[in-house]
Write a protein that holds these residues in place. Structure first.
Motif, PDB file in Angstrom:
ATOM      1  N   VAL A 197       4.517   3.451   5.690  1.00  0.00           N
ATOM      2  CA  VAL A 197       5.338   2.234   5.683  1.00  0.00           C
ATOM      3  C   VAL A 197       4.798   1.242   4.663  1.00  0.00           C
ATOM      4  N   ARG A 198       3.486   1.121   4.564  1.00  0.00           N
ATOM      5  CA  ARG A 198       2.912   0.225   3.551  1.00  0.00           C
ATOM      6  C   ARG A 198       3.273   0.700   2.146  1.00  0.00           C
ATOM      7  N   ALA A 199       3.186   2.012   1.905  1.00  0.00           N
ATOM      8  CA  ALA A 199       3.503   2.532   0.579  1.00  0.00           C
ATOM      9  C   ALA A 199       4.966   2.324   0.231  1.00  0.00           C
ATOM     10  N   MET A 565      -1.824   3.840  -2.428  1.00  0.00           N
ATOM     11  CA  MET A 565      -0.762   2.978  -1.914  1.00  0.00           C
ATOM     12  C   MET A 565      -0.519   1.789  -2.830  1.00  0.00           C
ATOM     13  N   ARG A 566      -1.599   1.226  -3.384  1.00  0.00           N
ATOM     14  CA  ARG A 566      -1.406   0.120  -4.319  1.00  0.00           C
ATOM     15  C   ARG A 566      -0.651   0.582  -5.555  1.00  0.00           C
ATOM     16  N   ALA A 567      -0.958   1.791  -6.015  1.00  0.00           N
ATOM     17  CA  ALA A 567      -0.267   2.312  -7.190  1.00  0.00           C
ATOM     18  C   ALA A 567       1.197   2.599  -6.897  1.00  0.00           C
ATOM     19  N   VAL A 568       1.476   3.125  -5.695  1.00  0.00           N
ATOM     20  CA  VAL A 568       2.867   3.411  -5.334  1.00  0.00           C
ATOM     21  C   VAL A 568       3.668   2.125  -5.243  1.00  0.00           C
ATOM     22  N   ARG A 569       3.093   1.106  -4.565  1.00  0.00           N
ATOM     23  CA  ARG A 569       3.824  -0.152  -4.431  1.00  0.00           C
ATOM     24  C   ARG A 569       4.014  -0.841  -5.776  1.00  0.00           C
ATOM     25  N   GLY A 570       3.035  -0.720  -6.652  1.00  0.00           N
ATOM     26  CA  GLY A 570       3.137  -1.365  -7.942  1.00  0.00           C
ATOM     27  C   GLY A 570       3.896  -0.578  -8.974  1.00  0.00           C
ATOM     28  N   GLY A 571       4.282   0.663  -8.634  1.00  0.00           N
ATOM     29  CA  GLY A 571       5.005   1.494  -9.584  1.00  0.00           C
ATOM     30  C   GLY A 571       4.128   2.007 -10.711  1.00  0.00           C
TER      31      GLY A 571
END
Length: 589
Positions: A197-199, A565-571
């Motif tokens: 969910v976070r990602a 997860m940070r990379a996924v959220r940031g694209g």
């Protein structure tokens, strides 16, 4: 003695003349006569004889071959393990050809295809059909709305631990979120879905002692929607909000007492809640300590419900049991979590929501049950508010996908959960949400306290639109077969998936044979056996064995997961953004 007749005897030589019947006739030598062309030209008589002989031999060989095939294909002649011929061994299907998927632009020269597979292709891609190798897609939302395969948008999943049940649900959650459906994990017990969910950019709300609380008297999204809508529709939604808050308060009292409260006690609580609502300004909330104060003061509206007739003693006799139970909540194990303001409200516009209650101890059954009830009440209130706003034209229409994992634990925690889940399985079409319920076996329902709760829990499987089975023992499959209808072959196949892994001789890790394998049943149709293969990103976001990582690697793995997860959220999935390690190695540069 043999006499030879000499026809030329006495005939003078050279008296026949220069010409006769045999003049000019040339006879070839005897050794050349077999090669003389026949009248049809091209072949000699010897060649023609050889050709006919070869044709006869080929026809005889073909006849013998057909006779052998006929004998081998007779039912009484085929051996137990197949015919004794190349490729005649015992095998379920032939290996399918290599499959490739492409868009119509990439494969324009091959489109439209001359044939297609029989596997459903509507919904989230789940895996490959074990029998044919074809891609299988599906989820309760798309099979209800688009494909019309099922009449109830619900999924019930059973299987032994460690075979990938939550992994498959995680795949559905990701796929539906990509389609605009809002996943709601209302009570993540492990947690299994918080990282996903976070990602996805969703909202994770933690409930536990010292971590986060939930004010069960807060009307939440429903109260805000009722104020925004106004008029008759807003008043109706406000009345529904009052009933929802009253039910969760009554359920909390039931958990503390271990038995349901009486009807007149519910009336007293309802009067107290209405009294508080009328005296609380818009935009503000009240809490359990204020409810306790109303019981102590005894305003006229509350006293009227108790039938005290002006006698203080009659009023105290009516409200003292509620007073004691409420003190037990505030001063007991539930007070820190439910007596304060809500730490984080559900965002109605979130792409996904997970209420994480994994911080509650395994032995704390009361707090687990109360947190589950509060999470479901708050989450379903958000769903109702979203639909009310859409009906009023104030917000776009949204659909939801609820997940209830480890169903056995909340069902045993309190009977109120059984009633709550039972209502969802009957009304999810009306509520505009699809749901997935996960447990281990049907025997989990037998551990419930009352026969009515057992009957309600057994009805979850019967009303499910889809049933997915991971590895289960044969006895469990036979019991399940009496509910949903399973063939002997399906029972044997799923039972074989519950076997443990083999004894590895070299110390390597061997997975159980049933990991990632599921049988999907819909009504009386034949089951679809699938094999789920997850991606590296899914494997990193959903690892339920993190605590078994030894030698201090747990911190490193958690750091790498957070980086993913940070990379996924940031694209940004570039290698430079990640720390050195296996996660960095699997990502492209």
């Amino acid at each position: 003695m043999t006499r030879v007749l000499d026809l030329g005897a006495g005939w003078p030589r050279d008296t026949s003349g220069p010409d006769n019947a045999l003049s000019g006739l040339v006879v070839p030598p005897l050794e050349l006569q077999s090669r003389e062309p026949d009248e049809i030209g091209g072949r000699s008589a010897g060649d023609e004889r050889k050709r006919r002989s070869a044709q006869a031999r080929a026809a005889e060989a073909e006849k013998r071959h057909l006779q052998r095939l006929a004998r081998a294909n007779r039912d009484d002649a085929v051996p137990h393990r197949g015919s004794f011929a190349p490729g005649g061994g015992r095998v379920n299907p032939l290996d399918g050809p290599t499959l490739w998927r492409a868009t119509t632009v990439q494969a324009c020269g091959l489109w439209p295809f001359v044939s297609g597979s029989g596997a459903p292709m509507t919904g989230v891609p789940l895996g490959q059909n074990i029998s044919t190798g074809a891609t299988v897609c599906g989820d309760p939302f798309n099979w209800f709305t688009r494909a019309r395969y099922i009449s109830n948008p619900s999924l019930f999943m059973l299987g032994m631990p460690g075979l990938g049940k939550s992994t498959l649900i995680n795949r559905m959650l990701i796929g539906l979120a990509a389609q605009g459906v809002v996943p709601l994990v209302l009570g993540d017990l492990k947690p299994d879905y918080a990282d996903t969910v976070r990602a996805l950019g969703g909202q994770v709300i933690s409930i536990a002692r010292g971590v986060g609380g939930l004010n069960i008297l807060d009307p939440g999204a429903m109260g805000a929607a009722a104020t925004r809508i106004g008029g008759a529709a807003g008043q109706a939604l406000a009345s529904e909000t009052h009933g929802r808050v009253l039910n969760i308060v009554a359920a909390l009292f039931t958990i503390v007492r271990g038995r349901p409260i009486s009807d007149h006690e519910q009336s007293v609580l309802s009067a107290c809640l209405r009294h508080l609502r009328e005296r609380t300004p818009d935009g503000q909330t009240f809490r359990l300590p204020q409810l306790l104060k109303v019981l102590e003061e005894g305003p006229p509206r509350v006293r009227q419900v108790t039938l005290d007739r002006g006698e203080e003693s009659r009023y105290r006799d009516a409200v003292d049991p509620l007073h004691r139970s409420l003190l037990g909540i505030l001063d007991g194990p539930l007070g820190d979590t439910f007596a304060s303001e809500t730490s984080t409200r559900i965002d109605p516009d979130a792409t996904a929501v997970c209420i994480d209650i994994s911080g509650i101890g395994e032995a704390d059954g009361q707090l687990t049950a109360a947190a589950m009830l509060a999470a479901w009440s708050d989450g379903l209130g958000t769903v109702a508010a979203s639909h009310a706003l859409a009906d009023a034209g104030l917000a776009p229409r949204r659909w939801f996908f609820t997940v209830l994992d480890e169903l056995w634990r909340p069902l045993r925690a309190a009977s109120g959960i059984v009633d709550r889940v039972d209502a969802i399985t009957r009304l999810n079409r009306t509520l505009g949400l699809a749901d997935a319920k996960i447990t281990h076996t049907l025997k989990d329902a037998e551990a419930l306290g009352s026969e009515s709760d057992k009957a309600k829990a057994r009805g979850f499987v019967e009303r499910a639109g889809m049933v997915a089975c991971a590895g289960l023992p044969r006895s469990e499959m036979q019991e399940l077969g009496r509910v949903i209808g399973l063939s002997r072959r399906e029972i044997e196949m799923v039972s074989s998936w519950s076997s443990p892994p083999g004894w590895a001789q070299n110390g390597s890790n061997e997975e159980p044979p049933g990991r990632g394998r599921f049988l999907i049943k819909v009504g009386g149709r034949p089951g679809i056996p699938i094999r789920v293969v997850i991606t590296d990103t899914e494997r990193h976001l959903h690892d339920t064995n993190t605590r078994w990582i030894a030698d201090g690697d747990a911190d490193r793995v958690m750091a790498e997961r957070a980086a993913v997860m940070r990379a996924v959220r940031g694209g940004d999935l570039s290698v430079e953004t990640l720390p050195a390690g296996p996660v960095r190695d699997i990502l492209p540069a």
